[in-house]
Design a protein around this motif. Sequence first.
Motif, PDB file in Angstrom:
ATOM      1  N   ARG A 285       0.875  -1.185   0.000  1.00  0.00           N
ATOM      2  CA  ARG A 285       0.000   0.000   0.000  1.00  0.00           C
ATOM      3  C   ARG A 285       0.910   1.232   0.000  1.00  0.00           C
ATOM      4  O   ARG A 285       1.602   1.510   0.981  1.00  0.00           O
ATOM      5  N   ALA A 286       0.874   1.954  -1.121  1.00  0.00           N
ATOM      6  CA  ALA A 286       1.782   3.091  -1.296  1.00  0.00           C
ATOM      7  C   ALA A 286       1.043   4.398  -1.071  1.00  0.00           C
ATOM      8  O   ALA A 286      -0.112   4.562  -1.493  1.00  0.00           O
ATOM      9  N   THR A 287       1.713   5.324  -0.398  1.00  0.00           N
ATOM     10  CA  THR A 287       1.158   6.649  -0.113  1.00  0.00           C
ATOM     11  C   THR A 287       2.215   7.694  -0.454  1.00  0.00           C
ATOM     12  O   THR A 287       3.394   7.539  -0.090  1.00  0.00           O
ATOM     13  N   VAL A 288       1.809   8.738  -1.156  1.00  0.00           N
ATOM     14  CA  VAL A 288       2.699   9.852  -1.498  1.00  0.00           C
ATOM     15  C   VAL A 288       2.188  11.099  -0.797  1.00  0.00           C
ATOM     16  O   VAL A 288       1.027  11.490  -0.980  1.00  0.00           O
ATOM     17  N   GLU A 289       3.049  11.717   0.002  1.00  0.00           N
ATOM     18  CA  GLU A 289       2.717  12.944   0.718  1.00  0.00           C
ATOM     19  C   GLU A 289       3.463  14.107   0.088  1.00  0.00           C
ATOM     20  O   GLU A 289       4.648  13.999  -0.216  1.00  0.00           O
ATOM     21  N   GLY A 290       2.752  15.214  -0.086  1.00  0.00           N
ATOM     22  CA  GLY A 290       3.364  16.362  -0.723  1.00  0.00           C
ATOM     23  C   GLY A 290       3.289  16.262  -2.226  1.00  0.00           C
ATOM     24  O   GLY A 290       2.800  15.278  -2.796  1.00  0.00           O
ATOM     25  N   ARG A 291       3.821  17.261  -2.897  1.00  0.00           N
ATOM     26  CA  ARG A 291       3.785  17.286  -4.356  1.00  0.00           C
ATOM     27  C   ARG A 291       5.102  16.743  -4.895  1.00  0.00           C
ATOM     28  O   ARG A 291       6.181  17.283  -4.603  1.00  0.00           O
ATOM     29  N   THR A 325       5.568   4.795   2.240  1.00  0.00           N
ATOM     30  CA  THR A 325       5.226   6.213   2.282  1.00  0.00           C
ATOM     31  C   THR A 325       6.402   7.012   1.748  1.00  0.00           C
ATOM     32  O   THR A 325       7.544   6.862   2.220  1.00  0.00           O
ATOM     33  N   VAL A 326       6.125   7.844   0.756  1.00  0.00           N
ATOM     34  CA  VAL A 326       7.127   8.763   0.203  1.00  0.00           C
ATOM     35  C   VAL A 326       6.645  10.177   0.475  1.00  0.00           C
ATOM     36  O   VAL A 326       5.602  10.586  -0.055  1.00  0.00           O
ATOM     37  N   ALA A 327       7.386  10.904   1.303  1.00  0.00           N
ATOM     38  CA  ALA A 327       6.982  12.249   1.705  1.00  0.00           C
ATOM     39  C   ALA A 327       7.946  13.262   1.091  1.00  0.00           C
ATOM     40  O   ALA A 327       9.146  13.238   1.379  1.00  0.00           O
ATOM     41  N   VAL A 335      11.427   8.493   2.906  1.00  0.00           N
ATOM     42  CA  VAL A 335      10.807   7.241   2.489  1.00  0.00           C
ATOM     43  C   VAL A 335      10.702   6.339   3.714  1.00  0.00           C
ATOM     44  O   VAL A 335      11.657   6.198   4.485  1.00  0.00           O
ATOM     45  N   THR A 336       9.556   5.726   3.881  1.00  0.00           N
ATOM     46  CA  THR A 336       9.295   4.852   5.023  1.00  0.00           C
ATOM     47  C   THR A 336       8.641   3.575   4.524  1.00  0.00           C
ATOM     48  O   THR A 336       7.677   3.630   3.743  1.00  0.00           O
ATOM     49  N   VAL A 337       9.138   2.439   4.966  1.00  0.00           N
ATOM     50  CA  VAL A 337       8.589   1.135   4.605  1.00  0.00           C
ATOM     51  C   VAL A 337       8.372   0.359   5.890  1.00  0.00           C
ATOM     52  O   VAL A 337       9.304   0.201   6.692  1.00  0.00           O
ATOM     53  N   GLU A 338       7.125  -0.115   6.103  1.00  0.00           N
ATOM     54  CA  GLU A 338       6.788  -0.920   7.276  1.00  0.00           C
ATOM     55  C   GLU A 338       6.142  -2.218   6.814  1.00  0.00           C
ATOM     56  O   GLU A 338       5.344  -2.224   5.869  1.00  0.00           O
ATOM     57  N   ASN A 339       6.504  -3.295   7.490  1.00  0.00           N
ATOM     58  CA  ASN A 339       5.875  -4.581   7.200  1.00  0.00           C
ATOM     59  C   ASN A 339       5.784  -5.387   8.490  1.00  0.00           C
ATOM     60  O   ASN A 339       6.694  -5.326   9.336  1.00  0.00           O
ATOM     61  N   PRO A 340       4.683  -6.097   8.677  1.00  0.00           N
ATOM     62  CA  PRO A 340       4.550  -6.902   9.895  1.00  0.00           C
ATOM     63  C   PRO A 340       5.535  -8.063   9.901  1.00  0.00           C
ATOM     64  O   PRO A 340       5.881  -8.619   8.860  1.00  0.00           O
ATOM     65  N   ARG A 390      13.265   3.733   7.701  1.00  0.00           N
ATOM     66  CA  ARG A 390      12.970   5.138   7.426  1.00  0.00           C
ATOM     67  C   ARG A 390      14.274   5.829   7.028  1.00  0.00           C
ATOM     68  O   ARG A 390      15.289   5.734   7.717  1.00  0.00           O
ATOM     69  N   ALA A 391      14.242   6.511   5.886  1.00  0.00           N
ATOM     70  CA  ALA A 391      15.410   7.235   5.391  1.00  0.00           C
ATOM     71  C   ALA A 391      15.011   8.662   5.075  1.00  0.00           C
ATOM     72  O   ALA A 391      14.029   8.904   4.376  1.00  0.00           O
ATOM     73  N   THR A 392      15.774   9.603   5.610  1.00  0.00           N
ATOM     74  CA  THR A 392      15.565  11.016   5.366  1.00  0.00           C
ATOM     75  C   THR A 392      16.740  11.533   4.554  1.00  0.00           C
ATOM     76  O   THR A 392      17.886  11.524   5.016  1.00  0.00           O
ATOM     77  N   LEU A 393      16.459  11.991   3.342  1.00  0.00           N
ATOM     78  CA  LEU A 393      17.505  12.410   2.423  1.00  0.00           C
ATOM     79  C   LEU A 393      17.337  13.896   2.109  1.00  0.00           C
ATOM     80  O   LEU A 393      16.293  14.306   1.569  1.00  0.00           O
TER      81      LEU A 393
END
Length: 399
Positions: A285-291, A325-327, A335-340, A390-393
Amino acid sequence: MRMPGWAGSGRPGRDLALAGASLVGGLAVWGVGLQPQFPWAPQVSRAWFLLPLLAVSGAVGLRRVATRTGLAVGTVAVLADAALGVSVGSTVIYTQVLYDSCVYGPPRLRRWLLRVTVGLSIGSTALGLLAWGWRGAAVGVPFALLGVLPVVTGVSVRQYRDQAAAERARAEQTARLVELDRRQAVLAERARMARELHDVVANHLSAVALHATAVLSAPGLDRPRVDAALRVIRESSVQGLAEMRQLIGLLREPTVDPVEEATRVRLDELDRLLARMTGAGLRVRATVEGRPRPLPVGVDLAAYRIVQESLTNALRHGGGTAELTVAYRPTEVVVTVENPVPDGGDGAGPTAGGAGLPGGGAGLVGMRERAILLDGEFTGGLRDGCWRVRATLPTGTSP
């Protein structure tokens, strides 16, 4: 003409040869009978002039091993020669002793000799002027020629040699720094190639291994499910080979632009990556935040590779689902990736396909290195029963 080994530069044999040559030259001058120049001493035998000549010639041989001793011996010898009436041979050889004392002696000795010879030259000139008028100034000429000139020449040669030695040391230091930079560049390039190979090969081979294991472990599968697994295996193999050819072409062809060739994959191609992961059995399930906006080349490639590696790990060790999630923020992209994790494990448990595949641990290392190289931040670990990456670039100022 090549010098013999015993007479090479810096060898004692060379000093002894120079002392012998000085003695031979002095004996030749003595044989001509150019002494005494100033017969103020009582009439003495010409043989007495050989003693100062031998002493001052021996002082030349001590120029390296005992500079101060050689200067002292030569000075005493030339004073004795002057007391006998001054001979040309001993006086000329003493100029060599003064020169060698400045070239091979310590800095204090050079300064002292310069002061003494200049003082004697000025003092003798002044005394000559007082005694004989302006014609008496010629008294200082011998002190200038036989004292000041060899000392000044020796000081200049020593300064040039010291400067040359400093330049050689600086050149050697520069060469060492260049070699260190080269080694660092080689290590950095090897690390980059290791990351790229891991991302290109391991990710696609993981999907191939997962589905091949699923087919082998479940012999009762019907034909449609076997065909679906084989299609995923084929697509992953073809994609892996294509990216491998790009990487090999980059290494083989120096005319190819490295930036263009190495950055063909970027965040704009996430849809294709998600489609492959879905075909491999991972629901994302992919989510893009921001433009979304164009990113710097290095940031775009690093973000894509981090997402690719994270989703591959989720496919291998997760429970079959993942959230991406790509913000896009003004000065960074996150970019954040979570999996159970099944059964609350540590992330290295069974995969969605039911078969655990061993990992070398290079994935997390590579993702962290990519973030650090861009002055970013990276975290990865368990959080509330889920494995979270989670990676902040940083991307610079906002457009």
